[in-house]
Design a protein around this motif. Sequence first.
Motif, PDB file in Angstrom:
ATOM      1  N   THR A  44      15.919  70.736  85.591  1.00 28.66           N
ATOM      2  CA  THR A  44      15.879  70.312  84.186  1.00 28.66           C
ATOM      3  C   THR A  44      15.365  71.467  83.342  1.00 28.66           C
ATOM      4  N   GLY A  45      15.979  71.639  82.177  1.00 31.31           N
ATOM      5  CA  GLY A  45      15.522  72.694  81.281  1.00 31.31           C
ATOM      6  C   GLY A  45      16.384  72.781  80.042  1.00 31.31           C
ATOM      7  N   THR A  46      15.971  73.652  79.136  1.00 27.47           N
ATOM      8  CA  THR A  46      16.692  73.831  77.874  1.00 27.47           C
ATOM      9  C   THR A  46      17.918  74.700  78.091  1.00 27.47           C
ATOM     10  N   CYS A  47      19.056  74.207  77.596  1.00 25.88           N
ATOM     11  CA  CYS A  47      20.327  74.913  77.768  1.00 25.88           C
ATOM     12  C   CYS A  47      21.077  74.914  76.438  1.00 25.88           C
ATOM     13  N   VAL A  48      22.098  75.748  76.416  1.00 22.67           N
ATOM     14  CA  VAL A  48      23.061  75.686  75.319  1.00 22.67           C
ATOM     15  C   VAL A  48      24.281  74.960  75.843  1.00 22.67           C
ATOM     16  N   VAL A  49      24.674  73.892  75.167  1.00 25.44           N
ATOM     17  CA  VAL A  49      25.810  73.098  75.618  1.00 25.44           C
ATOM     18  C   VAL A  49      26.806  72.974  74.479  1.00 25.44           C
ATOM     19  N   GLY A  50      28.065  73.104  74.805  1.00 27.51           N
ATOM     20  CA  GLY A  50      29.117  73.017  73.791  1.00 27.51           C
ATOM     21  C   GLY A  50      30.366  73.703  74.271  1.00 27.51           C
ATOM     22  N   ASN A  51      31.161  74.185  73.314  1.00 30.31           N
ATOM     23  CA  ASN A  51      32.410  74.860  73.656  1.00 30.31           C
ATOM     24  C   ASN A  51      32.140  76.303  74.038  1.00 30.31           C
ATOM     25  N   MET A  52      32.462  76.633  75.230  1.00 29.78           N
ATOM     26  CA  MET A  52      32.253  77.989  75.739  1.00 29.78           C
ATOM     27  C   MET A  52      33.596  78.583  76.131  1.00 29.78           C
ATOM     28  N   GLY A  53      33.816  79.818  75.769  1.00 29.91           N
ATOM     29  CA  GLY A  53      35.052  80.481  76.159  1.00 29.91           C
ATOM     30  C   GLY A  53      35.493  81.484  75.130  1.00 29.91           C
ATOM     31  N   SER A  54      36.798  81.658  75.012  1.00 27.03           N
ATOM     32  CA  SER A  54      37.366  82.625  74.077  1.00 27.03           C
ATOM     33  C   SER A  54      37.864  81.905  72.837  1.00 27.03           C
ATOM     34  N   ASP A  55      38.428  82.685  71.906  1.00 21.36           N
ATOM     35  CA  ASP A  55      38.961  82.082  70.687  1.00 21.36           C
ATOM     36  C   ASP A  55      40.144  81.183  70.973  1.00 21.36           C
ATOM     37  N   SER A  56      40.837  81.416  72.049  1.00 18.46           N
ATOM     38  CA  SER A  56      42.056  80.660  72.334  1.00 18.46           C
ATOM     39  C   SER A  56      41.841  79.531  73.331  1.00 18.46           C
ATOM     40  N   ARG A  57      40.745  79.594  74.101  1.00 20.65           N
ATOM     41  CA  ARG A  57      40.527  78.535  75.088  1.00 20.65           C
ATOM     42  C   ARG A  57      39.036  78.300  75.272  1.00 20.65           C
ATOM     43  N   PHE A  58      38.654  77.032  75.251  1.00 10.89           N
ATOM     44  CA  PHE A  58      37.254  76.662  75.375  1.00 10.89           C
ATOM     45  C   PHE A  58      37.087  75.655  76.506  1.00 10.89           C
ATOM     46  N   ASP A  59      35.884  75.595  77.044  1.00  9.42           N
ATOM     47  CA  ASP A  59      35.485  74.522  77.950  1.00  9.42           C
ATOM     48  C   ASP A  59      34.169  73.960  77.453  1.00  9.42           C
ATOM     49  N   TYR A  60      34.026  72.657  77.550  1.00  8.07           N
ATOM     50  CA  TYR A  60      32.758  72.030  77.196  1.00  8.07           C
ATOM     51  C   TYR A  60      31.829  72.222  78.384  1.00  8.07           C
ATOM     52  N   SER A  61      30.826  73.062  78.230  1.00  7.84           N
ATOM     53  CA  SER A  61      30.012  73.462  79.367  1.00  7.84           C
ATOM     54  C   SER A  61      28.587  73.730  78.915  1.00  7.84           C
ATOM     55  N   ALA A  62      27.738  74.053  79.910  1.00  9.24           N
ATOM     56  CA  ALA A  62      26.328  74.335  79.642  1.00  9.24           C
ATOM     57  C   ALA A  62      25.971  75.701  80.212  1.00  9.24           C
ATOM     58  N   LEU A  63      25.120  76.411  79.475  1.00 11.42           N
ATOM     59  CA  LEU A  63      24.653  77.726  79.890  1.00 11.42           C
ATOM     60  C   LEU A  63      23.138  77.780  79.742  1.00 11.42           C
ATOM     61  N   GLY A  64      22.479  78.562  80.623  1.00 12.56           N
ATOM     62  CA  GLY A  64      21.047  78.744  80.492  1.00 12.56           C
ATOM     63  C   GLY A  64      20.396  78.994  81.834  1.00 12.56           C
ATOM     64  N   ASP A  65      19.147  79.441  81.796  1.00 10.68           N
ATOM     65  CA  ASP A  65      18.427  79.732  83.029  1.00 10.68           C
ATOM     66  C   ASP A  65      18.265  78.486  83.891  1.00 10.68           C
ATOM     67  N   ALA A  66      18.129  77.308  83.220  1.00 16.62           N
ATOM     68  CA  ALA A  66      17.986  76.067  83.986  1.00 16.62           C
ATOM     69  C   ALA A  66      19.226  75.781  84.820  1.00 16.62           C
ATOM     70  N   VAL A  67      20.408  76.171  84.305  1.00 15.50           N
ATOM     71  CA  VAL A  67      21.652  75.995  85.060  1.00 15.50           C
ATOM     72  C   VAL A  67      21.642  76.906  86.287  1.00 15.50           C
ATOM     73  N   ASN A  68      21.246  78.142  86.074  1.00 14.70           N
ATOM     74  CA  ASN A  68      21.218  79.091  87.192  1.00 14.70           C
ATOM     75  C   ASN A  68      20.259  78.624  88.286  1.00 14.70           C
ATOM     76  N   LEU A  69      19.078  78.114  87.878  1.00 15.50           N
ATOM     77  CA  LEU A  69      18.107  77.652  88.881  1.00 15.50           C
ATOM     78  C   LEU A  69      18.642  76.452  89.653  1.00 15.50           C
ATOM     79  N   ALA A  70      19.337  75.529  88.961  1.00 17.72           N
ATOM     80  CA  ALA A  70      19.915  74.378  89.666  1.00 17.72           C
ATOM     81  C   ALA A  70      20.898  74.837  90.732  1.00 17.72           C
TER      82      ALA A  70
END
Length: 605
Positions: free
Chosen positions: A524-550
């Motif tokens: 569990t931890g603070t992450c950035v969640v939303g549309n991640m990707g390029s200008d032409s293609r996005f994925d709804y995903s999460a990024l952050g140190d908490a993701v890496n630790l999981a």
Amino acid sequence: MQRFSGSFPWQHSFARRRDVQIIVLAAAILASMVLVQRLPAWRLIDHRSFDYLTTVQPPALPERGPIIVAIDEPSLAEINLQWPWPRTLHARLVTALRAAGAHVIGLDIIFSEPSTAEADKTFASVLGPDVVLAGDESLISSPQADQLIRTMPLSMFTDAGAVAGIASVSLHEDGVLRAIPNRDESFAGAILRTAARPVPPSEGELLLQSYGGPRTYPTVSYYQALEPEAFLPNGLFRDRIVIVGLSLQNAPSISSGGADAFATPATIRNGRLTAGAEVQATFVDNLRTGDGIAKAGPGYSGVFLLSAIAFASLLVWRGTNWLTWFGAAIAITLAVLGSLVVLRATGIFMSPASPAVSLAAVVLAQSSIDYAAERRSRRQITKAFSQYLSPELVERLAKDPERLKLGGETRELTILFCDVRGFSAIAEDLKDDPAHLTQLVNRLLTPLSNVILKHGGTIDKYIGDCIMAFWNAPLPDPNHARHAVSAALEMLKAVTDLNSELRSEAEGVGPTFPELRVGIGINTGTCVVGNMGSDSRFDYSALGDAVNLAARLETASKDYGVPILLGEATVLQLLDAFEIRELESTTVRGRNEVSRVFTLASTSP
């Protein structure tokens, strides 16, 4: 699996277009209303608006207005003579009224044809400048031309001093009498001039203010007026205007019609026609007291219309919902009340029909556009999220798309990684049967995915045989850590059930597979969640140190020999909901700092 890819372009483009769209919509409705107002059918709507407004708490009957001497059923029965009555009888009436003190005597009867010489001479002998006789005017249309036919009293009567005035009236398209005739030549104007009262100039159309339905004016029967001292109170006619004419005691209805009876604005309330003599009395009082109603000029009406459309545009500027319609209903009510207030305060009629309809049209049109956009948005959201959110969460998100903040936001998440142990060996065993391998992976990932969705999680991605999921986005979940751990426990059970199925299927009929096992890491931890990707293609995903630790915890679970490994931040949020066992702190692979790690006591070896 189909994934949500890209932001929602219809939402962004719609937001950018909304201001321009509303302005164009308002302009289109304004132009349409300007054209519609020219149609005869729309004029009828304005006429009906006039009828309703002018009969809401109409002015009281003016004091010392005209008195009606009615040629009615009792008079026809009492006098017992065939109509038209002899002019000697009318001469008796004029003499009796003058003797009773009548100031002006208006005879709403056409005396355009001679009768007997003696009767005409007798009638002429009693006429004078205090008597007003009725004339008639009618328009005869033919393919060649329109011809105005005027019928006036015999010259011998006007030569005797009587005054003549046109008693004919003009009806609107719906057959209702609303317009006061030309004051210069009208019967009512002639009565007022004879009474030495000022007559307003004939500038523009003046409309009728009704004081009530039939028999609003004081009325006596013709036979009573022949002998007022015998039938009527003393002084009833003194210094009063008296109008004599047909006035049936039982006022006819619209369906039955009636001689010299007209539908007036009051008819919309009572369904009855008003006798011509009483209509003439109303004309007299409207002109005498200034109660006649003028129509608002195009400038004032235009400002009223523009104000309504502008207000409607403000109502829908930010969006439409039931409050928008509530505001529109209030605005329409205020438009009607405002028209009534202006009518009573100034004697000017501004129809509220066009502003009210225009206001409703703006709100209805924009509400329809917004509803269609919302339905489209719901379909797109449902399509985009249905495969990695539970149906309940998809429904909540579709009902309230504003809860989906596109473009990324910072939020505390609980992240889960689940990976199959020993998958490389399984893949090698099935290298000659890739279809069977794919089927096996799908049979494993399907129940695991269902468990995640059941517990309110969002499936971020599939990485081969690994699943990444998180809780508390896109919809808030205050118990996200607890739900993630509950999902992990049920995922272990789902793997156990699948192993049982595979063993049953393999007994004596197929190859034997090694028992499937999974490792799960949760943090569990603070992450950035939303549309991640390029200008032409996005994925709804999460990024952050908490993701890496999981992810690292999932890998480390193999080293600890436990199926579930929990981060410290997750354990702090479980609030004794599970029995936790702390393992030896370690530096997980890919990180330099020492991390406290935990597992569930029920899953410990």
